[in-house]
Scaffold this active site. Structure first.
Site, mmCIF file in Angstrom:
data_model
loop_
_atom_site.group_PDB
_atom_site.id
_atom_site.type_symbol
_atom_site.label_atom_id
_atom_site.label_comp_id
_atom_site.label_asym_id
_atom_site.label_seq_id
_atom_site.Cartn_x
_atom_site.Cartn_y
_atom_site.Cartn_z
ATOM 1 N N SER A 47 0.449 -1.399 0.176
ATOM 2 C CA SER A 47 0.242 0.032 -0.315
ATOM 3 C C SER A 47 0.577 1.238 0.054
ATOM 4 O O SER A 47 0.679 2.680 -0.191
ATOM 5 C CB SER A 47 -0.686 -0.004 1.511
ATOM 6 O OG SER A 47 -0.130 0.227 2.328
ATOM 7 N N HIS A 48 2.319 1.151 0.035
ATOM 8 C CA HIS A 48 3.166 2.163 0.172
ATOM 9 C C HIS A 48 4.171 2.659 -0.369
ATOM 10 O O HIS A 48 5.546 2.840 -0.196
ATOM 11 C CB HIS A 48 2.878 2.664 2.013
ATOM 12 C CG HIS A 48 1.517 3.570 2.482
ATOM 13 N ND1 HIS A 48 1.004 2.789 3.079
ATOM 14 C CD2 HIS A 48 1.805 4.544 2.176
ATOM 15 C CE1 HIS A 48 0.405 3.526 2.538
ATOM 16 N NE2 HIS A 48 0.370 4.837 2.500
ATOM 17 N N GLU A 188 -4.948 0.338 1.036
ATOM 18 C CA GLU A 188 -5.953 -0.632 0.667
ATOM 19 C C GLU A 188 -7.024 -0.546 -0.002
ATOM 20 O O GLU A 188 -6.672 -1.765 -0.706
ATOM 21 C CB GLU A 188 -5.686 -1.643 2.162
ATOM 22 C CG GLU A 188 -4.321 -1.658 2.561
ATOM 23 C CD GLU A 188 -3.973 -2.760 2.248
ATOM 24 O OE1 GLU A 188 -4.392 -4.097 2.003
ATOM 25 O OE2 GLU A 188 -2.230 -3.869 1.793
#
Ligand code: NDP
Ligand code: PYC
Length: 344
Positions: A47-48, A188
């Protein structure tokens, strides 16, 4: 046809930094942003990871981040170290302030780093992990933009407001946790939307306030805090400490300032570092074995420590390289070839 590929962390770093430099980020900004994105991909924090490159470029294209910002460190003899990010990304500001924060915390027992006027898109674990490397415990937090409803409400007010903690360990990787104070990070939800997958129940409500598992409806509505009223209160604490107290934007103010969630949010960040030795000095000194006994007791029950999955993923990436899907390879190629014009 584009194929899946495995790249070393160094090779991925070169590719990502080249994309940012070609798009117009100065080396001062491009280096730290690249490091945090590649660290996320290396540690399987999708997600990052590289998925964030496009959002950074969109933020740049829309003129919402200063590509040439040189963070300005304000240092005095107090426990508060300040860095004015000057509208650049938080990552360059953190790298500018972290050595002084560490030195102040070791000298005084505790110290805080206040980052103001930054664009923030990244995970916080790289920051607390960097401070544990100096033998310090650390807490990091920041607001985001209004996307999370308070428990009992249905309208987005707080941000996904991450909170991270790190504790140094001599013979092991540090104890680190880092989580959104929403049920999950908004990234997410984006990844579920891109993959066409429904959300787990309990993550979000739609724009009318009804529970939803549709990622698009969740993005248009509001996410929910983790742990009900407890997560909601912690999220509000972050608005107060890392927004109001440091004289920077709260999540609703950040959303009002930007007008949408299409770009990375602009606000501040608060990082607090503690010297465990200095705190324990008046009580016979620090006994790290007592912390280790707690960690062993967790593992002894068959549970795992936070970041254990991440450190295992890092070991695999370092040994075998970072596996990118064909879609991810194509995305990197598209951004490398098209630069800002490849971004909507
Ligand atoms: P997760 O829920 O995926 O993970 C949260 C933490 O819990 C991690 O440290 C994770 O370790 C640990 N963990 C997960 N499962 C277990 C388990 N079974 N036992 C013990 N520990 C466990 O994270 P989120 O989705 O909440 O957040 C992801 C990232 O998003 C964070 O890095 C956060 O900083 C970032 N974020 C950034 C924002 C910003 O504004 N800049 C806003 C919101 C989030 P492990 O990694 O090993 O699985
Ligand atoms: O994943 O919630 C998130 C997020 C918001 C800003 C950066 N990451």
């Amino acid at each position: 046809m584009t194929m899946a590929r495995t790249l070393s962390p160094e090779a991925l770093t070169q590719q990502v930094e080249a994309i940012f430099l070609a798009a117009g980020l100065s080396p001062v900004q491009a280096g730290p942003v690249t490091r945090v994105i590649v660290a996320g991909e290396r540690d399987a924090c999708k997600s990052h990871g590289i998925y964030r490159i496009e959002g950074c470029l969109r933020t740049l294209k829309q003129g919402k981040v200063n590509p040439d910002a040189v963070p300005q460190l304000v240092r005095d003899e107090t426990a508060i170290v300040r860095v004015d990010a000057r509208g650049g990304f938080a990552n360059a500001a953190f790298e500018a302030g972290a050595p002084v924060l560490a030195e102040r915390a070791q000298a005084l027992g505790l110290a805080a780093l206040v980052i103001n006027d930054c664009t923030h898109f990244s995970a916080l674990w790289p920051e607390v992990e960097a401070l544990t490397a100096h033998g310090l415990a650390a807490i990091a937090m920041c607001p985001s933009y209004a996307t999370v409803a308070p428990t009992g409400g249905t309208k987005a007010l707080m941000g996904t407001n991450p909170l991270a903690f790190g504790w140094p360990r001599a013979a092991h990787p540090p104890y680190v946790f880092d989580f959104a104070t929403s049920v999950a990070a908004r990234g997410e939800v984006e990844l579920h939307r891109i993959a066409g997958k429904p959300l787990p129940e309990g993550w979000a409500v739609d724009a009318s306030g009804a529970p939803t598992t549709d990622p698009a409806a969740a993005l248009a509505g509001a996410m929910l805090p983790f742990g009900g009223h407890k997560g909601s209160a912690i999220s509000m604490m972050i608005e107060l400490l890392a927004g109001v107290m440091i004289g920077d934007m709260t999540s609703p103010e950040a959303l009002a300032f930007l007008g949408s969630t299409a770009t990375a949010p602009r606000h501040g960040e608060l990082i607090i570092a503690f010297s465990p030795e200095r705190f324990a000095a008046a009580r016979g000194g620090l006994d790290p074995a007592r912390a280790e006994a707690l960690f062993d007791a967790v593992l002894g029950q068959g549970a795992r420590l936070p970041s254990q999955r991440r450190f295992a993923a890092r070991a695999v990436s370092d040994a075998l390289g970072i596996r990118l899907t064909a879609e991810e390879v194509a995305m990197l190629q598209r951004l490398r070839d098209g630069g800002l014009s490849a971004v909507s």
